[in-house]
Design a protein around this motif. Structure first.
Motif, short mmCIF file in Angstrom:
data_model
loop_
_atom_site.label_atom_id
_atom_site.label_comp_id
_atom_site.label_asym_id
_atom_site.label_seq_id
_atom_site.Cartn_x
_atom_site.Cartn_y
_atom_site.Cartn_z
N LYS A 165 1.08 2.99 4.00
CA LYS A 165 1.08 3.76 2.76
C LYS A 165 1.15 5.23 3.15
O LYS A 165 0.18 5.76 3.70
CB LYS A 165 -0.16 3.47 1.93
CG LYS A 165 -0.12 4.13 0.57
CD LYS A 165 -1.25 3.67 -0.31
CE LYS A 165 -1.10 4.32 -1.67
NZ LYS A 165 -2.17 3.91 -2.58
N GLY A 166 2.29 5.85 2.91
CA GLY A 166 2.50 7.22 3.35
C GLY A 166 2.49 7.28 4.86
O GLY A 166 3.20 6.55 5.53
N SER A 167 1.63 8.13 5.41
CA SER A 167 1.53 8.25 6.86
C SER A 167 0.40 7.40 7.44
O SER A 167 0.17 7.41 8.63
CB SER A 167 1.31 9.72 7.24
OG SER A 167 0.06 10.15 6.71
N ARG A 168 -0.27 6.66 6.59
CA ARG A 168 -1.38 5.81 7.05
C ARG A 168 -0.90 4.39 7.28
O ARG A 168 -0.11 3.85 6.51
CB ARG A 168 -2.50 5.83 6.03
CG ARG A 168 -3.04 7.26 5.84
CD ARG A 168 -4.24 7.28 4.99
NE ARG A 168 -5.32 6.62 5.69
CZ ARG A 168 -6.50 6.38 5.17
NH1 ARG A 168 -6.75 6.76 3.94
NH2 ARG A 168 -7.43 5.77 5.86
N ARG A 169 -1.42 3.79 8.33
CA ARG A 169 -1.06 2.41 8.69
C ARG A 169 -2.33 1.65 9.04
O ARG A 169 -3.19 2.17 9.74
CB ARG A 169 -0.11 2.43 9.87
CG ARG A 169 0.17 1.06 10.46
CD ARG A 169 1.06 1.18 11.65
NE ARG A 169 0.74 0.15 12.59
CZ ARG A 169 1.49 -0.18 13.62
NH1 ARG A 169 2.60 0.48 13.85
NH2 ARG A 169 1.13 -1.12 14.43
#
Length: 104
Positions: free
Chosen positions: A22-26
């Motif tokens: 999600k966006g830059s989060r994994r």
């Protein structure tokens, strides 16, 4: 085998892993499905229809092969690990007598 079972519900299979971004989060989520039973742990998956009363139960047991496959994942880490086996001793926090009478 794993895959989508319904909107927003993904089955990881007997052993599986997914990356959720999600966006830059994994986040990496892994899971092993099954009940641990030492008698079947080192066996492969030999069960097939038509099931006998014994194979109908053993088909749900965790296998060492699946644990090994999960250990080979190249992802640097698993953030969340799921299992459906009960924590050891959890049955002692309920009605043990009733549970055992239904288990027979």
């Amino acid at each position: 085998y794993g895959g989508w079972v319904a909107p927003n519900i993904y089955y990881l299979g007997v052993a599986g892993c997914v990356n959720v971004v999600k966006g830059s989060r994994r986040i990496t989520i892994g899971g092993i499905s099954g009940i641990y039973k030492s008698f079947d742990y080192n066996k492969g998956h030999f069960e097939h229809p038509p099931y006998t009363p014994n194979t109908l139960r053993s088909v749900y047991h965790v296998r060492q092969l699946n644990v090994y496959r999960m250990s080979l994942l190249s992802s640097p880490k698993i953030d969340v690990m799921l299992s459906h086996d009960w924590p050891r001793g959890i049955e002692q926090y309920g009605d043990v007598r009733r549970l055992l009478s239904q288990k027979k």
